[in-house]
Design a protein around this motif. Sequence first.
Motif, mmCIF file in Angstrom:
data_model
loop_
_atom_site.group_PDB
_atom_site.id
_atom_site.type_symbol
_atom_site.label_atom_id
_atom_site.label_comp_id
_atom_site.label_asym_id
_atom_site.label_seq_id
_atom_site.Cartn_x
_atom_site.Cartn_y
_atom_site.Cartn_z
ATOM 1 N N ILE A 252 0.833 -1.208 0.000
ATOM 2 C CA ILE A 252 0.000 0.000 0.000
ATOM 3 C C ILE A 252 0.866 1.256 0.000
ATOM 4 O O ILE A 252 0.569 2.241 -0.689
ATOM 5 C CB ILE A 252 -0.943 0.008 1.217
ATOM 6 N N PHE A 253 1.968 1.225 0.752
ATOM 7 C CA PHE A 253 2.879 2.370 0.787
ATOM 8 C C PHE A 253 3.399 2.696 -0.613
ATOM 9 O O PHE A 253 3.396 3.852 -1.037
ATOM 10 C CB PHE A 253 4.043 2.072 1.733
ATOM 11 N N GLY A 254 3.846 1.677 -1.346
ATOM 12 C CA GLY A 254 4.371 1.913 -2.687
ATOM 13 C C GLY A 254 3.329 2.444 -3.641
ATOM 14 O O GLY A 254 3.596 3.346 -4.442
ATOM 15 N N THR A 255 2.118 1.888 -3.562
ATOM 16 C CA THR A 255 1.051 2.348 -4.464
ATOM 17 C C THR A 255 0.665 3.787 -4.181
ATOM 18 O O THR A 255 0.512 4.603 -5.101
ATOM 19 C CB THR A 255 -0.186 1.447 -4.318
ATOM 20 N N SER A 256 0.506 4.126 -2.916
ATOM 21 C CA SER A 256 0.106 5.492 -2.580
ATOM 22 C C SER A 256 1.222 6.483 -2.872
ATOM 23 O O SER A 256 0.953 7.636 -3.244
ATOM 24 C CB SER A 256 -0.297 5.579 -1.105
ATOM 25 N N LEU A 257 2.474 6.059 -2.730
ATOM 26 C CA LEU A 257 3.602 6.929 -3.050
ATOM 27 C C LEU A 257 3.538 7.378 -4.502
ATOM 28 O O LEU A 257 3.758 8.554 -4.818
ATOM 29 C CB LEU A 257 4.914 6.184 -2.780
ATOM 30 N N GLY A 258 3.216 6.449 -5.407
ATOM 31 C CA GLY A 258 3.101 6.827 -6.812
ATOM 32 C C GLY A 258 1.782 7.476 -7.164
ATOM 33 O O GLY A 258 1.727 8.431 -7.949
ATOM 34 N N ASN A 259 0.700 6.999 -6.545
ATOM 35 C CA ASN A 259 -0.635 7.457 -6.921
ATOM 36 C C ASN A 259 -0.886 8.908 -6.539
ATOM 37 O O ASN A 259 -1.623 9.627 -7.226
ATOM 38 C CB ASN A 259 -1.687 6.545 -6.276
ATOM 39 N N THR A 260 -0.295 9.377 -5.435
ATOM 40 C CA THR A 260 -0.591 10.727 -4.968
ATOM 41 C C THR A 260 0.066 11.813 -5.801
ATOM 42 O O THR A 260 -0.358 12.970 -5.756
ATOM 43 C CB THR A 260 -0.137 10.903 -3.507
ATOM 44 N N MET A 261 1.078 11.475 -6.561
ATOM 45 C CA MET A 261 1.760 12.486 -7.370
ATOM 46 C C MET A 261 0.827 13.125 -8.382
ATOM 47 O O MET A 261 0.903 14.328 -8.660
ATOM 48 C CB MET A 261 2.962 11.871 -8.089
ATOM 49 N N ILE A 262 -0.080 12.336 -8.926
ATOM 50 C CA ILE A 262 -0.950 12.834 -9.987
ATOM 51 C C ILE A 262 -1.927 13.884 -9.471
ATOM 52 O O ILE A 262 -2.238 14.854 -10.171
ATOM 53 C CB ILE A 262 -1.712 11.665 -10.658
ATOM 54 N N PHE A 263 -2.398 13.752 -8.250
ATOM 55 C CA PHE A 263 -3.445 14.643 -7.757
ATOM 56 C C PHE A 263 -2.920 16.046 -7.445
ATOM 57 O O PHE A 263 -3.679 17.008 -7.464
ATOM 58 C CB PHE A 263 -4.102 14.038 -6.513
ATOM 59 N N VAL A 264 -1.641 16.169 -7.162
ATOM 60 C CA VAL A 264 -1.073 17.486 -6.904
ATOM 61 C C VAL A 264 -0.568 18.136 -8.181
ATOM 62 O O VAL A 264 -0.715 19.336 -8.381
ATOM 63 C CB VAL A 264 0.069 17.379 -5.869
ATOM 64 N N HIS A 265 0.000 17.349 -9.108
ATOM 65 C CA HIS A 265 0.715 17.925 -10.227
ATOM 66 C C HIS A 265 0.024 17.779 -11.579
ATOM 67 O O HIS A 265 0.530 18.301 -12.575
ATOM 68 C CB HIS A 265 2.114 17.305 -10.311
ATOM 69 N N LEU A 266 -1.088 17.085 -11.644
ATOM 70 C CA LEU A 266 -1.758 16.938 -12.928
ATOM 71 C C LEU A 266 -2.238 18.279 -13.479
ATOM 72 O O LEU A 266 -2.024 18.601 -14.652
ATOM 73 C CB LEU A 266 -2.946 15.976 -12.802
ATOM 74 N N VAL A 267 -2.892 19.081 -12.626
ATOM 75 C CA VAL A 267 -3.413 20.372 -13.069
ATOM 76 C C VAL A 267 -2.276 21.282 -13.525
ATOM 77 O O VAL A 267 -2.349 21.929 -14.575
ATOM 78 C CB VAL A 267 -4.225 21.044 -11.941
ATOM 79 N N ALA A 268 -1.200 21.312 -12.740
ATOM 80 C CA ALA A 268 -0.055 22.146 -13.105
ATOM 81 C C ALA A 268 0.597 21.646 -14.394
ATOM 82 O O ALA A 268 1.036 22.452 -15.230
ATOM 83 C CB ALA A 268 0.962 22.157 -11.971
ATOM 84 N N HIS A 269 0.661 20.330 -14.582
ATOM 85 C CA HIS A 269 1.229 19.763 -15.809
ATOM 86 C C HIS A 269 0.386 20.152 -17.025
ATOM 87 O O HIS A 269 0.935 20.516 -18.078
ATOM 88 C CB HIS A 269 1.294 18.242 -15.683
ATOM 89 N N ALA A 270 -0.938 20.098 -16.873
ATOM 90 C CA ALA A 270 -1.813 20.477 -17.984
ATOM 91 C C ALA A 270 -1.653 21.953 -18.324
ATOM 92 O O ALA A 270 -1.586 22.329 -19.512
ATOM 93 C CB ALA A 270 -3.263 20.166 -17.625
ATOM 94 N N GLU A 271 -1.588 22.805 -17.312
ATOM 95 C CA GLU A 271 -1.386 24.233 -17.570
ATOM 96 C C GLU A 271 -0.031 24.484 -18.209
ATOM 97 O O GLU A 271 0.117 25.396 -19.041
ATOM 98 C CB GLU A 271 -1.508 25.015 -16.257
ATOM 99 N N ASN A 272 0.955 23.673 -17.863
ATOM 100 C CA ASN A 272 2.303 23.833 -18.396
ATOM 101 C C ASN A 272 2.378 23.545 -19.892
ATOM 102 O O ASN A 272 3.245 24.087 -20.593
ATOM 103 C CB ASN A 272 3.266 22.918 -17.646
ATOM 104 N N ILE A 273 1.459 22.689 -20.416
ATOM 105 C CA ILE A 273 1.469 22.378 -21.851
ATOM 106 C C ILE A 273 0.441 23.207 -22.615
ATOM 107 O O ILE A 273 0.156 22.919 -23.781
ATOM 108 C CB ILE A 273 1.217 20.876 -22.095
#
Length: 474
Positions: A252-273
């Motif tokens: 669970i630790f490994g999955t959440s470590l990767g899964n949480t990155m998208i929720f903080v940086h997805l919006v910023a990544h979309a604005e960046n492109i």
Amino acid sequence: MSKLRSVDKPPDGGWGWVVVISTLFINAMAIGNMKSFGVFYTEFREVFQESAGTTSFISSILGAAVLMFSLFAGALSNLTSCRTVMIAGGVISAVGLVVSFFAQTMIHLFFSVGILTGFGLSLMYSPSLAMIGRYFDRRHATANGIGVCGTGIGIFIFPPLYRFLIDEFGWRGALLVAAGIPLHGCVCGALMRPIHLKEDCKEERGNIEPQGIRSTETEPKKRLVPYCAKTLEAFDATLLKHRPFFLYCVSIFGTSLGNTMIFVHLVAHAENIGVDKTPAAFLLSVLGILEAVSRPLHGWLSDRIHISKVYYYMIGNTGLAILNIAIPFGRTYTDLVACMVFYGFFSASFSALIAVMVRLYSSASRISSGLGWALVFEGAGNLLGPPIAGWLYDATGDYDMSFYAAGIFVFLSVVVLFLIPCSTTRRSLSLGSGSSEPKQNGIETIAFRNLGQGGKETGRRDPAPGQSNPGFQA
């Protein structure tokens, strides 16, 4: 005050469906709210002029607090009741958002939004999942899938709502309005009617008291036990000695470590492109729609198809890893929407089965403590994931490496799950007194099951050939 219900085994229905609907709203207000907080990310960064990694700590502390404080929520539920803990959580989380209105520094937000609000939301979240595990057995995955789909509904509603509130009232006004949302959790908590299972009586004889029940049989012995021992008993740390349970927590630790990155940086990544702010925020809503639809579907399917729940869970995580790696290759808004559609589908299987897997490796009577420990590991991943992604952005100048790293972490979490059958083919540590069961096909299994009178198992389906390991039964 309603009388405490006492039943031989989980009723798999009845008032349990009211508990499921209450859990759905709790998930929308707690986890959906938490995962939508990335909308405030760019606002906080512009106002306080901090780096991406530092600003990410607001969302990461919030996510970690919601999950890691679940250990205390489980202990408090054991000492009082899930109902009491959830009502208190609604009030505390609202106070945290009100205090955030007066923030002048980033550290203030770390405490008010991250710790205080996160603590209140955790007091609502973990006990609600535990109550589903006490009301359902045979249809636990189906009921849990319906309950956790509230997260998807929250992710669909809150990002555009917060964007509107920020545009109209500024980020301070938006936080003040948002403070009224978790107060509705007090109503949901009031609907969590306590239930006493026959399995609780077995745990009482092992000096573990069920939620809200004081054992008269062990009361004389309790007076001789030091207060600190009672406290440790409420946290039920012996669960970590059960190797399959511990390995699952590591996964669970490994999955959440990767899964949480998208929720903080997805919006910023979309604005960046080149995507505008409002459509960029709507990407999280697309993910939320698919999660809301897919979580009940995954719960229903895992209860009915002839495949191990662990294998079903692993397939979903593998898809999640692939989607994380695919996101940087989406350079248009249409590409990102397509990624979110598939991402929501696969992430739903992970979320829908967490409480189900915890119940398999603990028991219905110990599910509050089991969820508490499992969510501590998930919370640790939530705490570290967003800052790691932010530091990768600071080092590289784009978000691509963040998503690649997220995919790798999720892949590793799947690999860890393959170690679970190895840990039970030899002598395994028992979860408690009398918890071991007879060997099946030469393998000693120790997972708890609901026991009827005379030690006979009730409500149990025979394992499929080659699946005598309880963690790998459908």
